[in-house]
Motif scaffolding. Structure first.
Motif, short mmCIF file in Angstrom:
data_model
loop_
_atom_site.label_atom_id
_atom_site.label_comp_id
_atom_site.label_asym_id
_atom_site.label_seq_id
_atom_site.Cartn_x
_atom_site.Cartn_y
_atom_site.Cartn_z
N LYS A 10 0.85 -1.19 0.00
CA LYS A 10 0.00 0.00 0.00
C LYS A 10 0.88 1.25 0.00
O LYS A 10 1.82 1.35 0.79
N ALA A 11 0.58 2.18 -0.90
CA ALA A 11 1.25 3.48 -0.92
C ALA A 11 0.22 4.52 -0.47
O ALA A 11 -0.92 4.50 -0.93
N GLU A 12 0.64 5.41 0.43
CA GLU A 12 -0.28 6.40 0.99
C GLU A 12 0.35 7.79 0.99
O GLU A 12 1.57 7.93 1.04
N ARG A 13 -0.52 8.81 0.97
CA ARG A 13 -0.10 10.18 1.19
C ARG A 13 -0.93 10.73 2.34
O ARG A 13 -2.16 10.69 2.30
N GLU A 14 -0.26 11.20 3.38
CA GLU A 14 -0.95 11.83 4.51
C GLU A 14 -0.82 13.34 4.35
O GLU A 14 0.28 13.86 4.18
N THR A 15 -1.96 14.03 4.42
CA THR A 15 -1.97 15.48 4.26
C THR A 15 -2.45 16.13 5.54
O THR A 15 -2.95 15.47 6.44
N GLY A 16 -2.28 17.42 5.61
CA GLY A 16 -2.78 18.16 6.76
C GLY A 16 -1.68 18.74 7.63
O GLY A 16 -1.93 19.63 8.43
N GLY A 17 -0.48 18.26 7.48
CA GLY A 17 0.64 18.81 8.24
C GLY A 17 1.34 19.89 7.44
O GLY A 17 0.84 20.36 6.41
N ALA A 18 2.50 20.30 7.92
CA ALA A 18 3.27 21.33 7.22
C ALA A 18 3.64 20.84 5.81
O ALA A 18 3.61 21.60 4.86
N GLU A 19 3.99 19.56 5.71
CA GLU A 19 4.31 18.94 4.42
C GLU A 19 3.59 17.61 4.33
O GLU A 19 3.36 16.95 5.33
N ASP A 20 3.22 17.21 3.11
CA ASP A 20 2.62 15.89 2.92
C ASP A 20 3.65 14.82 3.25
O ASP A 20 4.86 15.02 3.05
N GLU A 21 3.18 13.71 3.77
CA GLU A 21 4.06 12.58 4.09
C GLU A 21 3.66 11.39 3.24
O GLU A 21 2.49 11.01 3.20
N LEU A 22 4.62 10.83 2.52
CA LEU A 22 4.39 9.66 1.69
C LEU A 22 4.91 8.42 2.40
O LEU A 22 5.90 8.48 3.13
N SER A 23 4.24 7.29 2.17
CA SER A 23 4.71 6.04 2.77
C SER A 23 4.36 4.87 1.86
O SER A 23 3.44 4.93 1.06
N VAL A 24 5.14 3.81 2.01
CA VAL A 24 4.87 2.52 1.37
C VAL A 24 4.87 1.49 2.48
O VAL A 24 5.81 1.44 3.29
N GLU A 25 3.81 0.70 2.55
CA GLU A 25 3.69 -0.34 3.57
C GLU A 25 3.68 -1.70 2.90
O GLU A 25 3.00 -1.91 1.90
N PHE A 26 4.44 -2.63 3.47
CA PHE A 26 4.45 -4.02 3.04
C PHE A 26 3.90 -4.84 4.20
O PHE A 26 4.42 -4.74 5.32
N GLU A 27 2.88 -5.64 3.94
CA GLU A 27 2.22 -6.35 5.03
C GLU A 27 2.00 -7.81 4.65
O GLU A 27 1.55 -8.12 3.54
N LEU A 28 2.33 -8.70 5.58
CA LEU A 28 2.03 -10.12 5.45
C LEU A 28 0.93 -10.44 6.43
O LEU A 28 1.00 -10.03 7.60
N GLU A 29 -0.10 -11.16 6.00
CA GLU A 29 -1.22 -11.51 6.88
C GLU A 29 -1.52 -13.00 6.78
O GLU A 29 -1.39 -13.59 5.71
N TRP A 30 -1.91 -13.58 7.91
CA TRP A 30 -2.39 -14.95 7.94
C TRP A 30 -3.23 -15.14 9.19
O TRP A 30 -3.14 -14.37 10.13
N ASP A 31 -4.09 -16.16 9.16
CA ASP A 31 -4.89 -16.48 10.33
C ASP A 31 -4.01 -17.14 11.37
O ASP A 31 -3.16 -17.98 11.03
N GLU A 32 -4.18 -16.77 12.63
CA GLU A 32 -3.33 -17.28 13.69
C GLU A 32 -3.35 -18.80 13.77
O GLU A 32 -2.34 -19.42 14.06
N GLY A 33 -4.45 -19.43 13.48
CA GLY A 33 -4.54 -20.88 13.54
C GLY A 33 -3.90 -21.58 12.35
O GLY A 33 -3.71 -22.78 12.37
N ASP A 34 -3.56 -20.84 11.30
CA ASP A 34 -2.98 -21.42 10.08
C ASP A 34 -1.48 -21.57 10.24
O ASP A 34 -0.73 -20.65 9.95
#
Length: 91
Positions: free
Chosen positions: A57-81
């Protein structure tokens, strides 16, 4: 659904250092069913199944003095798996 943070760390680092950490994660995922996260006194070992959901996921956060860009890498799985290809301990 409520969320419980089990491990978190944030530190400014060079792109080269981040790339090295991502390579370490990739190597661990490729060779083991365990992934150990450590920062200071905090350590968490996760059993990662052989198949996970991978989100980028790539995001842009606005509202501060400068916009902040980020890239998130996420791994997901069910705890029982906990299906995995083998049991190799990573320290």
């Amino acid at each position: 659904m409520p969320e419980e943070v089990l491990f978190e760390t944030e530190r400014r680092q060079s792109r080269s250092d981040v790339a090295a950490l991502l390579r370490d994660v990739a190597d661990k995922l490729d060779s083991s069913d365990e992934l150990t996260l450590s920062a200071g006194d905090n350590t968490l070992t996760l059993e990662v199944p052989s198949e996970v959901t991978f989100e980028v996921k790539a995001e842009r956060e606005t509202g501060g003095a400068e916009d902040e860009l980020s890239v998130e890498f996420e791994l997901e799985w069910d705890e029982g798996d906990q299906t995995s290809d083998g049991a190799l301990s990573i320290e």
